[in-house]
Design a protein around this motif. Structure first.
Motif, PDB file in Angstrom:
ATOM      1  N   GLN A 149      54.265  19.413  62.576  1.00 32.72           N
ATOM      2  CA  GLN A 149      53.754  18.223  63.264  1.00 32.72           C
ATOM      3  C   GLN A 149      53.806  17.029  62.312  1.00 32.72           C
ATOM      4  OE1 GLN A 149      50.021  18.732  65.509  1.00 32.72           O
ATOM      5  NE2 GLN A 149      50.115  20.906  64.975  1.00 32.72           N
ATOM      6  N   ILE A 150      54.474  15.959  62.750  1.00 36.04           N
ATOM      7  CA  ILE A 150      54.558  14.727  61.959  1.00 36.04           C
ATOM      8  C   ILE A 150      54.267  13.554  62.868  1.00 36.04           C
ATOM      9  CG2 ILE A 150      56.003  13.290  60.470  1.00 36.04           C
ATOM     10  CD1 ILE A 150      57.702  15.727  59.867  1.00 36.04           C
ATOM     11  N   LYS A 151      53.305  12.706  62.475  1.00 36.83           N
ATOM     12  CA  LYS A 151      52.922  11.552  63.292  1.00 36.83           C
ATOM     13  C   LYS A 151      52.870  10.291  62.425  1.00 36.83           C
ATOM     14  CE  LYS A 151      52.116  13.842  67.163  1.00 36.83           C
ATOM     15  NZ  LYS A 151      50.746  14.211  67.540  1.00 36.83           N
ATOM     16  N   ALA A 152      53.638   9.285  62.790  1.00 39.50           N
ATOM     17  CA  ALA A 152      53.562   7.944  62.198  1.00 39.50           C
ATOM     18  C   ALA A 152      53.558   7.970  60.672  1.00 39.50           C
ATOM     19  CB  ALA A 152      52.317   7.211  62.719  1.00 39.50           C
ATOM     20  N   ALA A 153      54.515   8.711  60.091  1.00 38.20           N
ATOM     21  CA  ALA A 153      54.623   8.832  58.637  1.00 38.20           C
ATOM     22  C   ALA A 153      55.932   8.211  58.172  1.00 38.20           C
ATOM     23  CB  ALA A 153      54.559  10.297  58.222  1.00 38.20           C
ATOM     24  N   VAL A 154      56.064   8.040  56.858  1.00 43.48           N
ATOM     25  CA  VAL A 154      57.315   7.590  56.240  1.00 43.48           C
ATOM     26  C   VAL A 154      57.784   8.665  55.280  1.00 43.48           C
ATOM     27  CG1 VAL A 154      58.421   5.866  54.775  1.00 43.48           C
ATOM     28  CG2 VAL A 154      56.699   5.156  56.448  1.00 43.48           C
ATOM     29  N   LEU A 155      59.010   9.169  55.488  1.00 42.03           N
ATOM     30  CA  LEU A 155      59.605  10.184  54.623  1.00 42.03           C
ATOM     31  C   LEU A 155      60.841   9.573  53.968  1.00 42.03           C
ATOM     32  CD1 LEU A 155      59.504  13.334  56.979  1.00 42.03           C
ATOM     33  CD2 LEU A 155      57.718  12.467  55.464  1.00 42.03           C
ATOM     34  N   ASN A 156      60.804   9.406  52.654  1.00 44.10           N
ATOM     35  CA  ASN A 156      61.899   8.774  51.931  1.00 44.10           C
ATOM     36  C   ASN A 156      62.492   9.776  50.939  1.00 44.10           C
ATOM     37  OD1 ASN A 156      63.637   7.264  50.389  1.00 44.10           O
ATOM     38  ND2 ASN A 156      62.200   5.589  50.025  1.00 44.10           N
ATOM     39  N   ALA A 157      63.679  10.294  51.259  1.00 44.38           N
ATOM     40  CA  ALA A 157      64.341  11.297  50.415  1.00 44.38           C
ATOM     41  C   ALA A 157      65.495  10.698  49.624  1.00 44.38           C
ATOM     42  CB  ALA A 157      64.841  12.451  51.286  1.00 44.38           C
ATOM     43  N   GLU A 158      65.513   9.390  49.431  1.00 38.96           N
ATOM     44  CA  GLU A 158      66.612   8.754  48.696  1.00 38.96           C
ATOM     45  C   GLU A 158      66.626   9.158  47.228  1.00 38.96           C
ATOM     46  OE1 GLU A 158      67.262   4.649  51.267  1.00 38.96           O
ATOM     47  OE2 GLU A 158      65.902   4.627  49.552  1.00 38.96           O
ATOM     48  N   ASN A 159      65.461   9.448  46.645  1.00 40.59           N
ATOM     49  CA  ASN A 159      65.392   9.820  45.231  1.00 40.59           C
ATOM     50  C   ASN A 159      65.289  11.328  45.014  1.00 40.59           C
ATOM     51  OD1 ASN A 159      65.481   7.145  44.310  1.00 40.59           O
ATOM     52  ND2 ASN A 159      63.278   6.915  44.618  1.00 40.59           N
ATOM     53  N   GLY A 160      65.252  12.098  46.088  1.00 41.25           N
ATOM     54  CA  GLY A 160      65.144  13.549  45.967  1.00 41.25           C
ATOM     55  C   GLY A 160      64.780  14.157  47.297  1.00 41.25           C
ATOM     56  N   PRO A 161      65.071  15.452  47.476  1.00 43.07           N
ATOM     57  CA  PRO A 161      64.885  16.087  48.778  1.00 43.07           C
ATOM     58  C   PRO A 161      63.421  16.276  49.156  1.00 43.07           C
ATOM     59  CG  PRO A 161      65.505  17.715  47.132  1.00 43.07           C
ATOM     60  CD  PRO A 161      65.630  16.379  46.474  1.00 43.07           C
TER      61      PRO A 161
ATOM     62  N   ASN B 124      60.767  14.167  66.310  1.00 39.79           N
ATOM     63  CA  ASN B 124      60.784  13.501  67.608  1.00 39.79           C
ATOM     64  C   ASN B 124      59.782  12.358  67.722  1.00 39.79           C
ATOM     65  OD1 ASN B 124      62.798  15.225  68.749  1.00 39.79           O
ATOM     66  ND2 ASN B 124      61.238  16.833  68.951  1.00 39.79           N
ATOM     67  N   ASP B 125      58.915  12.226  66.725  1.00 42.69           N
ATOM     68  CA  ASP B 125      57.924  11.155  66.787  1.00 42.69           C
ATOM     69  C   ASP B 125      58.593   9.804  66.530  1.00 42.69           C
ATOM     70  OD1 ASP B 125      55.213  10.007  66.754  1.00 42.69           O
ATOM     71  OD2 ASP B 125      55.663   9.671  64.623  1.00 42.69           O
ATOM     72  N   LYS B 126      58.509   8.901  67.507  1.00 41.19           N
ATOM     73  CA  LYS B 126      59.231   7.621  67.402  1.00 41.19           C
ATOM     74  C   LYS B 126      58.603   6.670  66.383  1.00 41.19           C
ATOM     75  CE  LYS B 126      56.851   5.449  71.340  1.00 41.19           C
ATOM     76  NZ  LYS B 126      57.060   4.795  72.655  1.00 41.19           N
ATOM     77  N   TYR B 127      57.395   6.989  65.923  1.00 42.82           N
ATOM     78  CA  TYR B 127      56.736   6.111  64.951  1.00 42.82           C
ATOM     79  C   TYR B 127      56.909   6.589  63.514  1.00 42.82           C
ATOM     80  CZ  TYR B 127      54.593   4.346  69.192  1.00 42.82           C
ATOM     81  OH  TYR B 127      54.401   3.820  70.444  1.00 42.82           O
ATOM     82  N   THR B 128      57.617   7.674  63.303  1.00 48.41           N
ATOM     83  CA  THR B 128      57.907   8.178  61.953  1.00 48.41           C
ATOM     84  C   THR B 128      59.240   7.616  61.483  1.00 48.41           C
ATOM     85  OG1 THR B 128      56.608  10.201  62.182  1.00 48.41           O
ATOM     86  CG2 THR B 128      58.416  10.243  60.601  1.00 48.41           C
ATOM     87  N   ARG B 129      59.245   7.089  60.259  1.00 52.42           N
ATOM     88  CA  ARG B 129      60.460   6.488  59.691  1.00 52.42           C
ATOM     89  C   ARG B 129      61.029   7.430  58.632  1.00 52.42           C
ATOM     90  NH1 ARG B 129      62.628   1.185  59.418  1.00 52.42           N
ATOM     91  NH2 ARG B 129      64.785   1.514  58.733  1.00 52.42           N
ATOM     92  N   VAL B 130      62.345   7.643  58.673  1.00 53.27           N
ATOM     93  CA  VAL B 130      63.010   8.586  57.771  1.00 53.27           C
ATOM     94  C   VAL B 130      64.132   7.883  57.023  1.00 53.27           C
ATOM     95  CG1 VAL B 130      64.405  10.688  57.663  1.00 53.27           C
ATOM     96  CG2 VAL B 130      62.449  10.585  59.204  1.00 53.27           C
TER      97      VAL B 130
END
Length: 269
Positions: free
Chosen positions: A182-194, A163-169
């Protein structure tokens, strides 16, 4: 029939010092411990046959009527097919390493008895298997095991929303978020793996995470961390700085800046 994961002496020695304080089946690779992988495949908690000074903390059947599996062997659908076909009087090997055999003893079986294969029909396993024999096998195989564990578990997943609007997925279909994360202003990139995030975990501001990645329950990825993939962080850990292709077992901390790569860290480090 019950299953028992046994410590092959040569493999246990090759994985020391990690195996001084735990059986091979208690090692974590991917999202799960080895014993937890077998539990998922067989639908039962496996027994663990290990050194006498560790055995009191682990259960084994009172009788020896069980399928005994080398604890360094990581399961997949192909090896399961061979195990189901294995009959009493047969032993599945890879070269001179015993992978599995069935026993119908009326007493508690020792490791020496499991490895006594004279007079048995030896079936050589010709397929590629993940058999962990040295420390570096753990981090070499970790990314693949995260993918396999994620696929094994995803049918039971019901991911929480971020729900954090500053986290990019990126590739949200390959990301699982458990309860109370809890996740705040992070980048989660699962394009290369889960990416798997366990219960009550926390990902702080500015963290950059690329999959495959697994974060255990109650663990913390600290501000500005760079997780470069093929990384497993066990429960109750704190990590920061830059991490690549590494495994941390439970209750260990790498909170400072700096690089950690191609490594396996035990518990309470």
């Amino acid at each position: 029939m019950e299953i028992v994961l046994f410590d092959h002496p040569a493999i246990r020695k090759g994985l020391m010092p990690l195996t001084w304080t735990r059986p091979v089946a208690d090692l974590r690779i991917g999202i799960l411990k080895i014993s937890e992988k077998w539990e998922k495949y067989f639908g039962q908690i496996p027994g663990i046959l290990t050194e006498s000074y560790l055995q009191a903390s682990y259960t084994i059947p009172n009788s020896g009527h069980a399928l005994y599996i080398n604890a360094g062997l990581c399961p997949d659908s192909q090896i399961l097919e061979q195990l189901f076909k294995l009959k009493e009087g047969e032993v599945l090997c890879q070269n001179d390493i015993v992978l599995a055999r069935r026993l119908s003893a009326t007493h508690t079986v020792s490791i020496e008895e499991v490895l006594e294969i004279s007079g048995l029909k030896v079936i050589q396993c010709k397929q590629d298997v993940v058999l962990l024999q040295r420390h570096w096998h753990l981090f070499q195989q970790n990314g693949k095991q995260i993918r396999l564990d994620f696929d094994l578990m995803k049918s039971s997943f019901k991911s929480a929303r971020i729900n954090d609007k500053y986290t990019r997925v990126y590739a949200p279909y390959s990301i699982f978020i458990d309860e109370e994360v809890q996740i705040k202003a992070a980048v989660l990139n699962a394009e290369n793996g889960p990416i798997y995030i366990g219960k009550h975990a926390e990902i702080q501001e500015g963290a950059l995470i690329r999959g495959p990645f697994s974060l255990g329950e109650h663990s913390i990825v600290q501000m500005g961390a760079k997780i470069r993939g093929d990384v497993t962080v066990g429960p109750y850990c704190k990590v920061g700085g830059e991490i690549s292709n590494s495994i941390l077992h439970s209750y260990s901390n790498k909170s400072h800046d700096g690089f950690l790569g191609n490594s396996v860290i035990g518990a309470w480090c």
